[in-house]
Design a protein around this motif. Structure first.
Motif, PDB file in Angstrom:
ATOM      1  N   ALA A   1      35.930  47.183  22.075  1.00  0.00           N
ATOM      2  CA  ALA A   1      36.635  48.279  21.402  1.00  0.00           C
ATOM      3  C   ALA A   1      36.052  49.622  21.819  1.00  0.00           C
ATOM      4  O   ALA A   1      35.633  50.429  20.977  1.00  0.00           O
ATOM      5  N   ALA A   2      36.025  49.874  23.145  1.00  0.00           N
ATOM      6  CA  ALA A   2      35.344  51.061  23.671  1.00  0.00           C
ATOM      7  C   ALA A   2      35.862  52.363  23.062  1.00  0.00           C
ATOM      8  O   ALA A   2      35.083  53.268  22.763  1.00  0.00           O
ATOM      9  N   GLU A   3      37.171  52.444  22.871  1.00  0.00           N
ATOM     10  CA  GLU A   3      37.716  53.743  22.451  1.00  0.00           C
ATOM     11  C   GLU A   3      38.113  53.757  20.975  1.00  0.00           C
ATOM     12  O   GLU A   3      38.807  54.660  20.523  1.00  0.00           O
ATOM     13  N   THR A   4      37.668  52.723  20.226  1.00  0.00           N
ATOM     14  CA  THR A   4      37.943  52.705  18.775  1.00  0.00           C
ATOM     15  C   THR A   4      36.654  52.441  17.999  1.00  0.00           C
ATOM     16  O   THR A   4      35.810  53.331  17.885  1.00  0.00           O
ATOM     17  N   GLU A   5      36.465  51.205  17.508  1.00  0.00           N
ATOM     18  CA  GLU A   5      35.271  50.900  16.704  1.00  0.00           C
ATOM     19  C   GLU A   5      33.963  51.024  17.486  1.00  0.00           C
ATOM     20  O   GLU A   5      32.898  51.090  16.903  1.00  0.00           O
ATOM     21  N   GLY A   6      34.074  51.053  18.816  1.00  0.00           N
ATOM     22  CA  GLY A   6      32.856  51.119  19.635  1.00  0.00           C
ATOM     23  C   GLY A   6      32.397  52.535  19.929  1.00  0.00           C
ATOM     24  O   GLY A   6      31.716  52.764  20.927  1.00  0.00           O
ATOM     25  N   TRP A   7      32.743  53.488  19.057  1.00  0.00           N
ATOM     26  CA  TRP A   7      32.270  54.881  19.251  1.00  0.00           C
ATOM     27  C   TRP A   7      30.753  54.933  19.186  1.00  0.00           C
ATOM     28  O   TRP A   7      30.118  54.071  18.584  1.00  0.00           O
ATOM     29  N   PHE A   8      30.168  55.964  19.814  1.00  0.00           N
ATOM     30  CA  PHE A   8      28.710  56.074  19.894  1.00  0.00           C
ATOM     31  C   PHE A   8      28.136  56.962  18.783  1.00  0.00           C
ATOM     32  O   PHE A   8      27.270  56.549  18.042  1.00  0.00           O
ATOM     33  N   PHE A   9      28.639  58.199  18.707  1.00  0.00           N
ATOM     34  CA  PHE A   9      28.092  59.129  17.697  1.00  0.00           C
ATOM     35  C   PHE A   9      29.116  60.214  17.383  1.00  0.00           C
ATOM     36  O   PHE A   9      30.093  60.387  18.121  1.00  0.00           O
TER      37      PHE A   9
END
Lengths: 370, 124
Positions: free
Chosen positions: B89-97
């Motif tokens: 989910a790079a561009e959804t739940e996988g946000w960094f900060f």
């Protein structure tokens, strides 16, 4: 395409790798699959759970013949080659006069000749070395008309038996001349993953047929160089040019098990004086397994410090072990800090990362002992 | 809400004066299986284009750069606990900060979605 890319060699399975959707990278002068669409992590796990097929045709396969090729080869390696029974194989090392490791290799007694498998990046120099040092004693032939594959994993034996029934009872580190769907193959029960499995040497022209037959079995997936590296690292196996090289001796490399009693006593291999002295008095540094705390991998060339912050060595192989579920590494430390359990500090991206000297392999080896 | 992209394959989604930052789906496909992330702590001041986070795949370690300058207001703890979310989910739940923007005009120098798409196709 750059000049370097056009100069890359290909294996007989190159078109198959591309067809399977592999990501190709240059490795030891060859255009090789680093991973397939499954990805390194799943390829690694699949090999540990079922069976994986690896193209290792870039490696050098060499035939050594002569009146007594075993005696000749023993002048270049510290292993017991004369004592190798027909149909059996052994891991050994080409050494230089300083006891440094020129390459690591597998030697099989194939009856009328010795069959050697050497590293891709070293094969030309190994052959030149053999020809120069064994001139008049043995004939050296680089078998570049052959391909080499590895079938590795707990289901490798079951799969192989469907094509070569007699493969099922082969012992670990043994050799068999057989027929696979009507074509000749040489099987060895060996590998570089810590799992049971085979290496399959065959004519280049037959490689794709054999690969497709094995990949057609439901247990088998194609596995790239990425997972090959993480599998061998978890198994505690050295990668030449990284964990061992011309500056490391077998004693420093924790490979004393490649130095049998007779050769230790008799010598007669390059670097014997240095190696004998290190066996007697100990070496100043040693290759060890390293377990970083937490989840952050520590990669090759990471600096290793002791508890006082003194630099005592560096990591030579490091990454994430998918089966271990944790980062795993190996590297050299001074002898005072080489005992299992010794706390170390790794300097990863400028920050201290606590670690310990760990026993290897990081996952249990599952070789077939019959 | 505006979503912008960098040449280093980060995405930044702006909501008021707070931006959420992550790596693009293309970036995760190139990285391969992610096994570790190191995220900036809340309160850390980041400068556009400078190192902000680390992402490690089975293969290699990569830096993640700050797409915009500002102060970190939150790191994605769920991602630290399960780094494979970068892949799934790079561009959804996988946000960094999330970062409090210092200068919203920095966003003007970034690519919009169609420009980024063209950039990826051209570069690879």
């Amino acid at each position: 395409m750059t000049e370097a890319a056009t100069a890359l060699k290909t294996t007989p399975l190159h078109a198959l790798h591309v067809e399977l959707g592999a990501r190709m990278v240059p490795f030891a002068g060859y255009d090789m699959p680093v991973q397939y669409p499954l990805g390194i992590l799943k390829e690694h796990q699949h090999t540990r759970e079922k069976a994986g097929l690896f193209d290792v045709s870039h490696m050098g396969q060499v035939r050594l013949t002569g009146d007594d090729p075993a005696a000749a080869l023993e002048t270049l390696v510290p292993g017991d080659i004369k004592g190798l029974a027909q149909g059996r194989m052994r891991y050994t090392l080409f050494l230089n006069e300083q006891g440094g490791i020129l390459d690591d290799l597998m030697v099989t007694n194939a009856g009328d000749h010795l069959f050697l498998v050497v590293n891709a990046a070293c094969k030309e120099q190994d052959v030149a070395h053999l020809r120069e040092k064994l001139a008049g004693k043995a004939e050296v032939e680089l078998l570049d008309d052959l391909a080499l594959m590895a079938l590795q994993g707990p289901m490798a034996a079951e799969v192989m038996a469907r094509f070569v029934p007699e493969a099922a009872t082969m012992k670990f580190m043994s050799y068999l001349s057989a027929t696979f769907k009507g074509v000749p193959v040489i099987l060895t029960r060996s590998g570089y993953t810590g799992e049971d499995g085979y290496e399959i040497s065959c004519d280049k022209a037959d490689a794709e047929m054999i690969a497709r037959a094995l990949l057609g079995e439901s247990e088998v997936e194609a596995i790239g160089l990425g997972a090959r590296d993480s599998l061998r690292l978890e198994a505690g196996l050295c990668l030449y040019g990284h964990d061992i090289d011309t500056t490391t001796t077998p004693v420093e490399g924790a490979l004393e098990w490649t130095l049998p009693k007779r050769r230790r006593a008799e010598g007669g291999f390059p670097g014997y004086d240095i190696i004998h002295r290190q066996l007697t008095e100990g070496a100043t540094r040693r290759r060890v397994g390293i377990q970083p705390e937490g989840r952050q991998p520590a990669r090759e060339h990471t600096e290793i410090q002791d508890a006082d912050g003194t630099v005592i060595g560096e990591i030579t192989s490091g990454g994430f072990g998918p089966t271990a579920g944790a980062p795993v590494a190996m590297g050299y430390v001074d002898i005072a800090n080489s005992a299992v359990g010794t706390p170390l500090t790794l300097v990863v991206r400028g920050k201290p990362l606590p670690a310990r000297v760990a026993a290897t392999p990081f996952v249990p080896q599952r070789y077939y002992r019959g | 809400m505006t979503k912008k992209f960098t040449k280093d394959h980060e995405w930044v989604q702006v909501d008021g004066d707070v931006a959420t930052v992550g790596v693009t789906d293309f970036a995760q496909s190139q990285l391969g299986d992610v096994v570790f992330v190191e995220l900036p702590e809340a309160g850390r001041v980041l400068e556009q284009g400078k190192e902000a986070a680390v992402v490690e795949s089975v293969k290699a370690a990569s830096d993640v750069y700050a797409p915009v300058s500002g102060t970190v207001v939150e790191a994605n703890q769920a991602l630290v606990d399960d780094p494979s979310m970068v892949n799934s989910a790079a561009e959804t739940e996988g946000w960094f900060f999330k970062i409090q923007l210092k200068d919203a005009s920095e966003l003007d120098g970034l690519m919009d979605e169609s420009a980024y798409k063209a950039f990826v196709e051209e570069a690879h």
